[in-house]
Write a protein that holds these residues in place. Sequence first.
Motif, PDB file in Angstrom:
ATOM      1  N   ASP A 159     -19.039  13.610  50.059  1.00  0.00           N
ATOM      2  CA  ASP A 159     -19.863  13.751  48.862  1.00  0.00           C
ATOM      3  C   ASP A 159     -19.239  13.007  47.678  1.00  0.00           C
ATOM      4  O   ASP A 159     -18.010  12.890  47.576  1.00  0.00           O
ATOM      5  CB  ASP A 159     -20.024  15.232  48.526  1.00  0.00           C
ATOM      6  CG  ASP A 159     -21.188  15.486  47.586  1.00  0.00           C
ATOM      7  OD1 ASP A 159     -22.290  15.772  48.080  1.00  0.00           O
ATOM      8  OD2 ASP A 159     -20.992  15.368  46.351  1.00  0.00           O
ATOM      9  N   SER A 160     -20.080  12.533  46.788  1.00  0.00           N
ATOM     10  CA  SER A 160     -19.580  11.820  45.612  1.00  0.00           C
ATOM     11  C   SER A 160     -18.956  12.761  44.581  1.00  0.00           C
ATOM     12  O   SER A 160     -18.208  12.318  43.708  1.00  0.00           O
ATOM     13  CB  SER A 160     -20.718  11.032  44.946  1.00  0.00           C
ATOM     14  OG  SER A 160     -21.750  11.919  44.532  1.00  0.00           O
ATOM     15  N   ASP A 161     -19.242  14.058  44.688  1.00  0.00           N
ATOM     16  CA  ASP A 161     -18.726  15.038  43.731  1.00  0.00           C
ATOM     17  C   ASP A 161     -17.337  15.517  44.147  1.00  0.00           C
ATOM     18  O   ASP A 161     -17.164  16.083  45.223  1.00  0.00           O
ATOM     19  CB  ASP A 161     -19.692  16.225  43.650  1.00  0.00           C
ATOM     20  CG  ASP A 161     -19.260  17.235  42.600  1.00  0.00           C
ATOM     21  OD1 ASP A 161     -18.487  18.146  42.956  1.00  0.00           O
ATOM     22  OD2 ASP A 161     -19.677  17.113  41.439  1.00  0.00           O
ATOM     23  N   GLU A 162     -16.364  15.302  43.280  1.00  0.00           N
ATOM     24  CA  GLU A 162     -14.977  15.688  43.577  1.00  0.00           C
ATOM     25  C   GLU A 162     -14.840  17.188  43.797  1.00  0.00           C
ATOM     26  O   GLU A 162     -14.083  17.639  44.663  1.00  0.00           O
ATOM     27  CB  GLU A 162     -14.078  15.257  42.420  1.00  0.00           C
ATOM     28  CG  GLU A 162     -12.645  15.725  42.524  1.00  0.00           C
ATOM     29  CD  GLU A 162     -11.828  15.354  41.304  1.00  0.00           C
ATOM     30  OE1 GLU A 162     -10.837  16.056  41.040  1.00  0.00           O
ATOM     31  OE2 GLU A 162     -12.179  14.374  40.613  1.00  0.00           O
ATOM     32  N   ARG A 165     -15.844  18.112  47.316  1.00  0.00           N
ATOM     33  CA  ARG A 165     -14.812  17.726  48.294  1.00  0.00           C
ATOM     34  C   ARG A 165     -13.619  18.670  48.217  1.00  0.00           C
ATOM     35  O   ARG A 165     -13.020  19.013  49.239  1.00  0.00           O
ATOM     36  CB  ARG A 165     -14.377  16.275  48.067  1.00  0.00           C
ATOM     37  CG  ARG A 165     -15.513  15.266  48.189  1.00  0.00           C
ATOM     38  CD  ARG A 165     -15.031  13.833  48.358  1.00  0.00           C
ATOM     39  NE  ARG A 165     -14.100  13.399  47.355  1.00  0.00           N
ATOM     40  CZ  ARG A 165     -14.412  12.901  46.154  1.00  0.00           C
ATOM     41  NH1 ARG A 165     -15.684  12.808  45.799  1.00  0.00           N
ATOM     42  NH2 ARG A 165     -13.481  12.497  45.300  1.00  0.00           N
ATOM     43  N   ASP A 191      -8.367  10.662  50.105  1.00  0.00           N
ATOM     44  CA  ASP A 191      -9.403  10.806  49.088  1.00  0.00           C
ATOM     45  C   ASP A 191      -8.983  10.126  47.786  1.00  0.00           C
ATOM     46  O   ASP A 191      -7.804  10.152  47.416  1.00  0.00           O
ATOM     47  CB  ASP A 191      -9.667  12.292  48.839  1.00  0.00           C
ATOM     48  CG  ASP A 191     -10.948  12.527  48.070  1.00  0.00           C
ATOM     49  OD1 ASP A 191     -11.995  12.706  48.725  1.00  0.00           O
ATOM     50  OD2 ASP A 191     -10.911  12.507  46.814  1.00  0.00           O
TER      51      ASP A 191
END
Length: 290
Positions: A159-162, A165, A191
Amino acid sequence: MDGLEDLRTVDDLTPRLDELAAGLTDPDCDLDDLAEIEEELVAARRQELIPYLERHLAAAVEAGDWYARHVLARILAATAGRTSLEALLRAYSRDLGDDQDSLSTTLHVLAQEDPAAAREILLPCAVGNDEDLRRAAIWLLGFAPEPADLDLLARAALDSDEGIRSAVVGTLGSHGAEPAAVDLLLHLLDDPSPQVRISALSSLGFLRQPRTLRKIRALANDENPRVRAWVAIALGNSSALEPADPATSAVLDQLAADADPYVRDQAAEARQRKLLHSGRAGATGPCRAC
């Protein structure tokens, strides 16, 4: 008469709830008076109040009022129990600046009380379009894990959302030494977010899998000093695996000479743990030979 008494009690308590909700937004309101109403509502546990509680809770979150969220969530949890999980999760998912220790504890207790029912709520939230809610649902799945979740977690790890993740890392730790979970944690060591890498190091250090040591050691050259510090911590936690491992000793020596003082401190502590485990291994050898 019992029915009439129940109705009268609910009619009496609804204005009390409204009074509490209004008072929570008033900086001049007497906190002792509010605490008295809160305890009254907690003790009452009136199921008929649940929709009113949910509306007030949602309004408090929308207003960004973390204290009102704390109070109303407590009353809702006491009143509705496991059936409040979704409303509480939605309230929890919004970052209002507080630590939310009480609400997070309530959520994982409710999830563990009935994992199957919790998963029926969590799985749709974990793949929905609301990123805040996805993050919270993925976190809470860690308290009701199933092997089938690993496919969902693998997708969320991209996912683009930290924050999502990072939540994945914590939930992967609940799957223990399951090879697919460990593989995903190793992948997350690459990451782009330092915080995700740190979280992955923390989980891997706790799991203590020999096959992870090489990848952990490789992050001793990470550009972020906190990541390097967590390499030392992870290796220190894993020292019981290979107390005399020269590769790990070399990395800890490197980190002990790091430019960052926090890294040096963590490396020194990790070396102490490694020496302790080496001493124990040496001490047990002669006894086994006797």
